[in-house]
Design a protein around this motif. Sequence first.
Motif, PDB file in Angstrom:
ATOM      1  N   ALA A   1       0.717  -0.518  12.449  1.00 29.31           N
ATOM      2  CA  ALA A   1       0.641   0.647  11.570  1.00 29.31           C
ATOM      3  C   ALA A   1      -0.436   0.481  10.514  1.00 29.31           C
ATOM      4  N   ALA A   2      -0.690  -0.776  10.153  1.00 34.38           N
ATOM      5  CA  ALA A   2      -1.634  -1.038   9.068  1.00 34.38           C
ATOM      6  C   ALA A   2      -2.443  -2.297   9.360  1.00 34.38           C
ATOM      7  N   TYR A   3      -3.729  -2.216   9.086  1.00 31.06           N
ATOM      8  CA  TYR A   3      -4.628  -3.371   9.220  1.00 31.06           C
ATOM      9  C   TYR A   3      -5.265  -3.635   7.861  1.00 31.06           C
ATOM     10  N   VAL A   4      -5.072  -4.838   7.377  1.00 30.87           N
ATOM     11  CA  VAL A   4      -5.584  -5.216   6.061  1.00 30.87           C
ATOM     12  C   VAL A   4      -6.560  -6.371   6.245  1.00 30.87           C
ATOM     13  N   PHE A   5      -7.706  -6.257   5.595  1.00 25.96           N
ATOM     14  CA  PHE A   5      -8.789  -7.211   5.807  1.00 25.96           C
ATOM     15  C   PHE A   5      -9.155  -7.926   4.511  1.00 25.96           C
ATOM     16  N   ASP A   6      -9.298  -9.232   4.602  1.00 20.99           N
ATOM     17  CA  ASP A   6     -10.001  -9.959   3.554  1.00 20.99           C
ATOM     18  C   ASP A   6     -11.446  -9.455   3.547  1.00 20.99           C
ATOM     19  N   ALA A   7     -12.110  -9.556   2.404  1.00 20.32           N
ATOM     20  CA  ALA A   7     -13.477  -9.022   2.317  1.00 20.32           C
ATOM     21  C   ALA A   7     -14.541 -10.081   2.599  1.00 20.32           C
ATOM     22  N   TYR A   8     -14.580 -11.121   1.760  1.00 20.48           N
ATOM     23  CA  TYR A   8     -15.704 -12.067   1.782  1.00 20.48           C
ATOM     24  C   TYR A   8     -15.526 -13.132   2.866  1.00 20.48           C
TER      25      TYR A   8
ATOM     26  N   LEU B   1     -10.103   1.516  14.858  1.00 18.15           N
ATOM     27  CA  LEU B   1      -8.736   1.319  14.371  1.00 18.15           C
ATOM     28  C   LEU B   1      -8.254   2.544  13.600  1.00 18.15           C
ATOM     29  N   LYS B   2      -9.154   3.105  12.801  1.00 17.72           N
ATOM     30  CA  LYS B   2      -8.831   4.311  12.030  1.00 17.72           C
ATOM     31  C   LYS B   2      -8.517   5.476  12.981  1.00 17.72           C
ATOM     32  N   ALA B   3      -9.317   5.601  14.028  1.00 24.22           N
ATOM     33  CA  ALA B   3      -9.114   6.683  14.999  1.00 24.22           C
ATOM     34  C   ALA B   3      -7.790   6.538  15.742  1.00 24.22           C
ATOM     35  N   SER B   4      -7.281   5.319  15.819  1.00 26.71           N
ATOM     36  CA  SER B   4      -6.004   5.082  16.506  1.00 26.71           C
ATOM     37  C   SER B   4      -4.808   5.489  15.642  1.00 26.71           C
ATOM     38  N   GLY B   5      -5.087   5.854  14.390  1.00 25.05           N
ATOM     39  CA  GLY B   5      -4.026   6.310  13.503  1.00 25.05           C
ATOM     40  C   GLY B   5      -3.541   5.282  12.501  1.00 25.05           C
ATOM     41  N   ALA B   6      -4.137   4.101  12.502  1.00 27.68           N
ATOM     42  CA  ALA B   6      -3.715   3.036  11.591  1.00 27.68           C
ATOM     43  C   ALA B   6      -4.263   3.252  10.183  1.00 27.68           C
ATOM     44  N   LYS B   7      -3.531   2.723   9.198  1.00 29.64           N
ATOM     45  CA  LYS B   7      -4.048   2.684   7.830  1.00 29.64           C
ATOM     46  C   LYS B   7      -4.876   1.425   7.673  1.00 29.64           C
ATOM     47  N   LEU B   8      -5.965   1.509   6.907  1.00 32.17           N
ATOM     48  CA  LEU B   8      -6.874   0.379   6.736  1.00 32.17           C
ATOM     49  C   LEU B   8      -7.102   0.099   5.259  1.00 32.17           C
ATOM     50  N   ALA B   9      -7.145  -1.187   4.924  1.00 37.27           N
ATOM     51  CA  ALA B   9      -7.429  -1.561   3.540  1.00 37.27           C
ATOM     52  C   ALA B   9      -8.111  -2.912   3.482  1.00 37.27           C
ATOM     53  N   ILE B  10      -8.750  -3.151   2.348  1.00 38.75           N
ATOM     54  CA  ILE B  10      -9.230  -4.475   1.980  1.00 38.75           C
ATOM     55  C   ILE B  10      -8.249  -5.051   0.965  1.00 38.75           C
ATOM     56  N   LEU B  11      -7.971  -6.354   1.099  1.00 38.02           N
ATOM     57  CA  LEU B  11      -7.196  -7.087   0.089  1.00 38.02           C
ATOM     58  C   LEU B  11      -8.019  -8.318  -0.260  1.00 38.02           C
ATOM     59  N   SER B  12      -8.556  -8.348  -1.479  1.00 39.15           N
ATOM     60  CA  SER B  12      -9.588  -9.336  -1.784  1.00 39.15           C
ATOM     61  C   SER B  12      -9.466  -9.907  -3.193  1.00 39.15           C
ATOM     62  N   ASN B  13      -9.981 -11.135  -3.326  1.00 38.56           N
ATOM     63  CA  ASN B  13     -10.157 -11.759  -4.637  1.00 38.56           C
ATOM     64  C   ASN B  13     -11.213 -11.037  -5.470  1.00 38.56           C
TER      65      ASN B  13
ATOM     66  N   VAL C   1      -0.253 -11.341  -4.703  1.00 37.70           N
ATOM     67  CA  VAL C   1      -1.448 -10.671  -4.156  1.00 37.70           C
ATOM     68  C   VAL C   1      -1.083  -9.906  -2.880  1.00 37.70           C
ATOM     69  N   TYR C   2      -0.418 -10.584  -1.951  1.00 38.53           N
ATOM     70  CA  TYR C   2      -0.058  -9.948  -0.678  1.00 38.53           C
ATOM     71  C   TYR C   2       0.984  -8.848  -0.895  1.00 38.53           C
ATOM     72  N   ASP C   3       1.798  -9.022  -1.918  1.00 40.30           N
ATOM     73  CA  ASP C   3       2.850  -8.050  -2.212  1.00 40.30           C
ATOM     74  C   ASP C   3       2.288  -6.688  -2.635  1.00 40.30           C
ATOM     75  N   MET C   4       1.059  -6.671  -3.145  1.00 36.17           N
ATOM     76  CA  MET C   4       0.451  -5.396  -3.543  1.00 36.17           C
ATOM     77  C   MET C   4       0.429  -4.403  -2.385  1.00 36.17           C
ATOM     78  N   VAL C   5       0.140  -4.901  -1.196  1.00 32.72           N
ATOM     79  CA  VAL C   5       0.020  -4.020  -0.029  1.00 32.72           C
ATOM     80  C   VAL C   5       1.366  -3.400   0.318  1.00 32.72           C
ATOM     81  N   VAL C   6       2.403  -4.221   0.442  1.00 30.25           N
ATOM     82  CA  VAL C   6       3.692  -3.689   0.882  1.00 30.25           C
ATOM     83  C   VAL C   6       4.327  -2.807  -0.193  1.00 30.25           C
TER      84      VAL C   6
END
Length: 220
Positions: free
Chosen positions: A4-11, A105-117, A154-159
């Motif tokens: 349902a959701a894909y979250v990516f580190d940035a750097y 991934l976006k076209a498949s209907g998933a939510k996308l975000a960056i979670l970064s320092n 940090v990870y809790d921000m997403v959920v």
Amino acid sequence: MHHAAYVFDAYGTLFDVHAAVRRHAGEIGPDGQLLSEIWRAKQLEYSWVRTLMGSYADFWQLTEQALDFALRKVPSADPALRTKLLEAYWRLDCYPEVPAVLKALKASGAKLAILSNGSPEMLAAAVKSAALDQILDDVFSVDQVKRFKTDPSVYDMVVTNWRLYPGAVSFQSSNRWDVAGATKFGFRTVWINRTNQPDEYRDFPPGLILPSLEGLLAGV
């Protein structure tokens, strides 16, 4: 497997942290790679030490301090390049596969975000430079919680923001320590092992190991 959701580190995951030094490699000279590796290592070390101390400074300040250390450690590199290198960090190249994978991934209907320092300003600049601003649903910076990865807050921000269980989130990072922290938190984790590093933190294994983000599309 689709999530349902894909979250990516940035750097290191979406953006190439060594692109800043590479852009000025001719001026830096033969020790450019060494300079870049020390810069990155110190940047991360400072984030961990400050979180343990409870003394937060944003990631941009740590990036500047880490470069100052690296320039002193590598005397062949001209300290006059400091401004150019810092400016380049605001416009890091994204890895070649990133735009197409995120769009699919976006076209498949998933939510996308960056979670970064990264600081909000750094991340906004990098996302805009790579033209990812129209694809991402959110950009989460540790600046909200004033602690760096791998602190669970940090990870809790997403959920908390997305009202999801951790198991519904696929979290991608090229940093094995970040994958360990996210695994412990309960995310489904994917280690993007771009440079074929040996495994570590074996008590917190990734759900999947891929050489690039392209493998995420296998289940879409």
